[in-house]
Structure formats: C-alpha cells, structure tokens
Design an enzyme around this catalytic site. Structure first.
Site, short mmCIF file in Angstrom:
data_model
loop_
_atom_site.label_atom_id
_atom_site.label_comp_id
_atom_site.label_asym_id
_atom_site.label_seq_id
_atom_site.Cartn_x
_atom_site.Cartn_y
_atom_site.Cartn_z
CD GLU A 258 37.25 39.11 39.71
OE1 GLU A 258 37.12 39.39 40.93
OE2 GLU A 258 38.14 39.58 39.00
CB CYS A 291 31.15 41.60 44.15
SG CYS A 291 31.95 42.56 42.88
#
Ligand code: NAD
Length: 489
Positions: A258, A291
């Site tokens: 990720e 993010c």
C-alpha cells in the site's frame, strides 16, 4: 502534555526491552521534545521474533483452529475498546493527530474497521469445489482449499498508525497467520500496545510479535530477506515499496504493498455545490498526511478564477483554527517530524520556483508550540507537469490545476505515476460515473461518497501499490490456494 509509557518489544509471548537494553527517544510532533522511550530492537531481537512466529505457525494449531483465533481476536478487540483513552493519547502525542481528527482516521475508524473485519470473516471461503473431469481414461475429483500463507511481516508507517496496524494485524490473525508487526520508528507506541494487549488477552506465544527500533530499515530489511517469512504486508512510501519488491525477490516473497498517492479531485462545471466542493478540497485534515487525500484539485478553466476566490476565502476563514493540542474542534496539528517538515517546506519553495502562485500559507509556524507546524498551504496556477503536481508531498499542500473539458480532466488525473484514490463532483450522476470509471485508481469518491471503510477493499493502481487491504479481500490476501485432486473410485 503527558509523556507516554515506555514502548516495549513483544517477542515469543514476552514483553521486554531490547537485547542489551538499548532504547531511543520518541519525539513529539507538537513540541519537538521527547515524549517517550522505546526499546531499540537489535538484529538478535528480530531473529527471535522470526523464530517465534515460525514456530507458532508450524507447530501449534493456530493456523487450523478458527474458533480459537476468532475468540482471541474478539477478546483483543474488547481490550482495545477498554484502552481507547490510551489509543487517543498515542494518536495525539506520538502521531501528532489533532483532537478533532482522532475519531476519524485514527482511533474510531480503526476500531470500526476491526469490527468490519469480524463481520465479513464468516464470508471467507475455505474450500471451492471444482467438480470432476475425465482425462487420461479416468475420472478425477478436484477441490481447492484456502490456507493461511504462514508467517507475515507487517511493516507500517506513522501517519495513521493504528488504522494501518489494525488493517494488517487483524486480517492476518483471522486468516490464521502468525505475524511480526514492525511499526515506524516515529510511532513505536502504537505498535507496542498490540503486544501489551495480546499478552493480556492470552494469545499463544509467537502468534503476535512486535519489534521496532531507531533505524527505520534494519528490522524491515531483515524481515524482507528472511526465507522464514512468507509474506510482507507493507504500507509506506513508494520508494521503500520498490526496495521491498527487489529485496524480496531473492526468496520470491509474497508482497502486498500500500504505497503513496497524488489523487485528483475533479469538480466538473455543473457541480451543484461548486463552492462547497472546492472549499472542502482544502488539505488540512491531519496536516495532509494521508495516502488517499486528494492533493490535486482539478477545476474547469471557465470557473478557475471563481475557484481561486473560493479557496482564498476558505483558507482565510480557516485562519488560526488549527495547531492547538487541547482544542477538540481542531482537525489539523503538526507534521510528524523535523525531517518531514523540512521536506514539505522544500516542496513549497520548489512550487514557487516552478512558477506556481501561493494563494494561502507557505510558512513554517514554530510559534504554534515548538513542534513541526506548517501553515495550510495552497498553490494555484499549477500545471500537471510541475513536480509539486507529480510528487507526493505528504503535508498540508494543495495544488489547483485547470482543465478544459471532461476528457482533459481525465487525462490530467491519469497523468500521474500514482493511482490510489480520487473524486468527481457533478450534478449529473451518469456523467460523474463515466468520468470516475476512467480514472485509473483503486478507489474513487463520487459527489463526496466515502470510498474508504473497513468492509470494502482499499489499495492502489500503478505506483500506489499491489493488492487490497480491508474487507473480505483484505483477509483473503493472507491465504494461499491449494488444489487437491483425487482419482474417483
Ligand atoms: P516509509 O516508506 O519511510 O516507511 C514505512 C515503514 O517502512 C516504516 O516502518 C519504516 O521503518 C519501514 N522501512 C523503511 N525503510 C525500509 C526498508 N529499506 N525495508 C523495509 N522497511 C523499511 O513511509 P513513512 O514515511 O513511514 O510513511 C509515509 C508514506 O506512507 C507515504 O508515502 C504515504 O503515502 C504512505 N502511506 C500509504 C498508505 C496506503 O494505504 N497506500 C497509507 C498510509 C501511508
């Protein structure tokens, strides 16, 4: 501000300091001062954690006893609930979350995600019947079984540490894996609490291990290279993600990544709440350290000046309503560290060199309390080829880019190495969905819909990652497929 309890390692069922007793200081983002001490794991500590996790996987019934592990995961969840105040302190003091941000990406959202994992877990398919097939003159019956992959190393970042730790630890445990959690050096406490509470819950030794140290790479690289570790579940920067793939190649490690993002929010010309859609793009929540935040705002050229005026007004109204530790209404505090502050400030300088116009912020604010404060910042007159539009800044810096029409907006959104998330706003749902489907990203919000939750998969296209976390897919990431075939009698 209170200081945090010492962060201890948890290895083979034992809560302890590092071999040799080394520690390192945890620096608080609000003050820049020491707020706690953490054990500084040596290579020998990491080795002990790998041995323990391997043994617990290979020699106990953890991987096969579903009832036992669900019961323990539920018990651990209850202990996290009972320790919510402590989690909130960690999010605020260690990770720099503003009080008003704790409930969202930090504590509440993480614990809700835990419940979501438990809710979807009964849907995990452990077997699939593939029927029989005649070949070579006889009949064969086939069945796939899904088995836990083995020993998992979960390597996590500092920005929303509880959320990311839960995303990996709970899914891996439910799948039947044993694990080594390796939190970032900035947020060891949010890892250490998993060890403390696992001990209290009565987890078998070796099922959960927690190691961390001052060196950001030492433990992680050992875990990535070690053949006894079966899968690396990593959340962090794209640069480190690439290195993990390279270093994991020698042992053909399963890697789940990720990574970073530079997501675009597209406000189309017919957006019914144009002013609101533009204003809410202000990148202030947790100082932009997410993010999946929309760090590029794309607005129609025909309404560009209007959008600039809206943003100037919104940033001015936001004013000084940030950066106070004790204010429960604040959603923005400092950035995590001096290093991160310098990095963000260097991007602000770069934006000016590249010819973008600062319409809000742009400065460090040490007057807010000695920590790592940067003003909410917004650049207009940005073109998508500028580095401030292409690189992940990971701070409170929004860039605003004009587009000509829907095609142009799609092109700009997709002209990025990343593909994590994004947004589209329009009065016409079909039009918004048409645009959304053409954005190459792992999730996308239409008219403000929430595309991140614990019961749905999350992950990236392109340089934003490989694989999916959360939801049923998030648990199934930790399973291997075994096909069994037997000759019919
Ligand atoms: P980072 O990549 O520097 O560190 C992440 C983790 O990797 C830390 O635990 C660190 O100690 C460890 N690490 C560092 N070097 C390593 C190496 N060589 N081998 C193995 N492990 C190593 O990231 P960060 O600065 O902690 O976090 C910020 C980044 O994380 C941003 O890029 C952000 O976009 C990303 N992030 C992504 C998601 C997502 O879900 N896609 C979520 C949160 C954060």
């Amino acid at each position: 501000m209170t200081s945090l309890p010492d962060a201890k390692l948890f290895i083979d069922g034992e809560l302890r300091g590092a071999e040799g007793g080394k520690t390192f200081d945890v620096i608080g983002p609000w003050t820049g001062e020491t707020v706690g001490r953490a054990a500084d794991a040596s290579a020998a500590d990491v080795e002990a954690a790998i041995v323990a996790a391997r043994r617990a996987f290979d020699q106990t019934d953890w991987s096969t006893n579903i009832e036992k592990r669900v019961a323990l995961v539920k018990k651990l969840r209850a202990l996290f609930e009972a320790n919510k105040d402590r989690l909130s302190d960690l999010a605020r003091i260690e990770a720099g979350a503003a009080w008003g941000a704790v409930g969202r990406a930090h504590v509440d959202m993480a614990l809700e995600g835990w419940d979501d994992y438990l809710a979807v877990f009964p849907q995990v398919r452990w077997e699939k019947d593939h029927g029989s097939r005649i070949g070579y003159g006889f009949e064969t019956v086939r069945k796939a079984v899904y088995e836990p992959i083995g020993v998992v190393a979960a390597i996590t970042p500092w920005n929303v540490p509880l959320y990311v730790n839960v995303g990996k630890v709970v899914a891996a445990l439910l799948a039947g894996c044993t694990l080594i959690l390796k939190p970032a050096p900035d947020t060891p406490g949010m890892g250490a609490i998993f060890g403390e509470l696992a001990l209290e819950a009565g987890f078998p030794p070796g099922v959960i291990n927690v190691v961390f140290g001052a060196d950001p790479a030492l433990a992680g690289e050992m875990l990535v290279k070690d053949p006894r570790v079966d899968l690396i579940s990593f959340t962090g920067s794209t640069g480190v993600g690439k290195r993990i793939m390279e270093q994991g190649a020698a042992t053909l490690k399963r890697v789940f990544l990720e990574l970073g993002g530079k997501s675009a929010k597209i406000v189309l010309d017919d957006a019914p709440n144009f002013a609101m859609d533009v204003a809410t793009a202000m990148l202030v929540f947790h100082a932009g350290q997410g993010c999946a935040v929309h760090s590029r705002l794309l607005v129609p050229r025909s309404r560009y000046e209007e959008a600039k005026a809206i943003l100037k007004h919104s940033y001015a109204s936001f004013g000084e309503n940030w950066g106070v530790f004790d204010d429960p209404k604040h959603i923005m505090g400092p950035v995590i560290s001096k290093r991160q502050m310098e990095r963000v400030l260097s991007y602000i300088a770069l934006g000016q060199q590249e010819g973008a116009t600062l319409i809000a912020g742009g400065h460090a604010r040490p007057d807010k309390g000695g920590g790592f404060f940067i003003e909410p910042t917004c650049f207009a007159d940005v073109t998508n080829d500028m580095r401030i539009a292409q690189e992940e800044i990971f701070g409170p810096v929004l860039v605003v880019i004009p587009f000509e029409d829907d095609e142009d907006a799609i092109r700009i959104a997709n002209e990025s190495a990343y593909g994590l998330s994004g947004g589209v706003c329009s009065a016409d749902l079909d039009r918004a969905l048409r645009v959304a489907k053409r954005i190459r990203s792992g999730s996308i919000s239409v008219n403000g819909g929430m595309c991140i939750a614990g019961d749905v998969p999350f992950g990236g296209y392109k340089a934003s990652g490989i694989g999916r976390e959360w939801g049923l897919e998030g648990i199934e990431e930790f399973l291997e497929t075994k096909l069994i075939a037997w000759r019919a009698a």
